[in-house]
Write an enzyme that holds these catalytic residues in place. Sequence first.
Site, PDB file in Angstrom:
ATOM      1  N   HIS A 122       9.099 -35.914   1.268  1.00  0.00           N
ATOM      2  CA  HIS A 122      10.173 -36.038   0.287  1.00  0.00           C
ATOM      3  C   HIS A 122      10.912 -37.349   0.509  1.00  0.00           C
ATOM      4  CE1 HIS A 122      10.355 -32.115  -1.786  1.00  0.00           C
ATOM      5  NE2 HIS A 122       9.752 -31.683  -0.701  1.00  0.00           N
ATOM      6  N   ALA A 169      -2.530 -29.071  22.412  1.00  0.00           N
ATOM      7  CA  ALA A 169      -1.505 -28.179  21.880  1.00  0.00           C
ATOM      8  C   ALA A 169      -0.138 -28.851  21.871  1.00  0.00           C
ATOM      9  CB  ALA A 169      -1.448 -26.902  22.717  1.00  0.00           C
TER      10      ALA A 169
END
Length: 204
Positions: A122, A169
């Site tokens: 955005h 991870a």
Amino acid sequence: MSLVTTIKSNPGLKKFVHSLIVNKRRAEPWFWIKWFVNPFVHKRGKGTVVKYYARLDVYPFNDFRLGSKVIIEDFAVINNGVGGVLVGNNVGIGLSNVIIGPVTLGNYVMLAQNIVISGLNHGFEDITTPPRLQKVTTKQITVHDNVWIGANSSVTAGVTIGKNAIIGAGSVVTKDIPEYCVAVGNPARVIKKYNFETGSWERV
């Protein structure tokens, strides 16, 4: 002039057709799009499984394709509203993954749990307008064959991950990762590379 061109060239008509496709209050396709349109527009390969609680927010105006023997686990969300989502064969999309196009996943890609892969951003430049109301931008994300992405990782817009790469991870991938590399951290950086001469993963 084709029907699609006619719709796109007429703002009022385009807005009306969009309202028939998108339920703005829930930010998802209307049920008739899910039930009666998407099955005839989007391809799903043989042996592919989409678990009951997975959410496919896919629309007919952008590409969406699942290869064969794909599994999409419960609570995963896939959205092609701002860009196509193309998934290869033998791909595992783990629990609670979020994939927002434009995204391409190659064959044998393995995604662990709670991964976000989003080609969407955005705008925030205009401080008098909330970011939610500003124009969105998109950049293609490409994940090549045989990539494994560890749990709780994020892949940001515009990134390419080379084949046989491993993402540790909790990593945040903000730049391209070369093939046959292990990358970890925030931002993710390469810590190992496969040496074909020695047949082993070596630190860099």
